[in-house]
Design a protein around this motif. Structure first.
Motif: not given
Length: 236
Positions: A1-14, A150-165
């Motif tokens: 699920m964390l990897s989806s954040a990185l792909v979402l950021g890459l595709l959403g760059s435009l 949805a990840l239900g964790s402050p640490l994973q939530g923060g990491l999810y958003m950082v990977l998106f960025g």
């Protein structure tokens, strides 16, 4: 699920170029020194990632609170459904509501502060600009926030958003340095992929919540009942 954040950021760059690109182009970068320019841009991106991390941790706390009530699976299903609905429902039906006015007022203050910082050239100014930029409204950020909850964790939530960025950094940096825009046909194709991928993420969150026993994708729920835990502890 964390990897989806990185792909979402890459595709959403435009998409990010349309929202944050004008701010990136207005940055008071040193155009004469490439090394210094790269450092200044990196500080700006660091500020954005800090903001995304803070947002992810805050909403991760919300997800953690809900998961403590045994709602993590239902929450994951609900978040996935919301992601899909937000893609299917036209944006005009979600705008202009009265309950959003306080948010718009706060955003007005953020934009004013952002404008003042754009006149400076100090390292802390680039960090502040990036940090404030991270709090500006963006549909893709909202999608990433749903994932953080949805990840239900402050640490994973923060990491999810950082990977998106992080996923948005390469294209934004490339455009700022090259001053070139990609062909319209390529941009159009990628823009069409964004909602498709958001729907895929939504489906993944729904499958995750169903607890189908699929490793890493839909693990079976771990019993959290205090009574069952006590019985297990007293078993010989």
């Amino acid at each position: 699920m964390l990897s989806s954040a990185l792909v979402l950021g890459l595709l959403g760059s435009l998409h990010c170029l349309g929202m944050c690109g004008p701010i990136a182009f207005m940055l008071p970068l040193d155009q004469q020194n490439t090394t210094r320019k790269a450092a200044q841009l990196s500080i700006y991106h660091a500020g954005r990632l800090m903001a995304y991390g803070v947002i992810g941790m805050l909403f991760g706390v919300l997800g953690k609170g809900l998961s403590l009530f045994g709602m993590q699976q239902k929450l994951s299903i609900a978040i996935g459904a919301i992601m899909i609905l937000l893609v299917l429902i036209p944006g005009r039906y979600l705008n202009g509501h009265k309950f959003l006015r306080p948010i718009y007022s706060l955003l007005g203050k953020v934009k004013s502060k952002l404008g003042a910082e754009l006149k400076k050239k100090t390292p802390d100014a680039f960090l502040t600009i990036g940090f404030l930029n991270g709090f500006l409204p963006c549909g893709l950020v909202y999608m990433a926030v749903l994932g953080a909850i949805a990840l239900g964790s402050p640490l994973q939530g923060g990491l999810y958003m950082v990977l998106f960025g992080l996923g948005t950094v390469p294209l934004m940096s490339l455009v700022v340095f090259s001053k070139a825009w990609m062909g319209n046909s390529f941009k159009f194709r990628v823009q069409k992929l964004i909602p498709v991928f958001v729907v895929i993420i939504g489906v993944l969150f729904i499958i995750r919540g169903l607890g189908l026993g699929i490793p890493y994708v839909s693990p079976k729920p771990v019993p959290t009942n205090l009574a069952s835990a006590t019985i297990e502890c007293h078993q010989p």
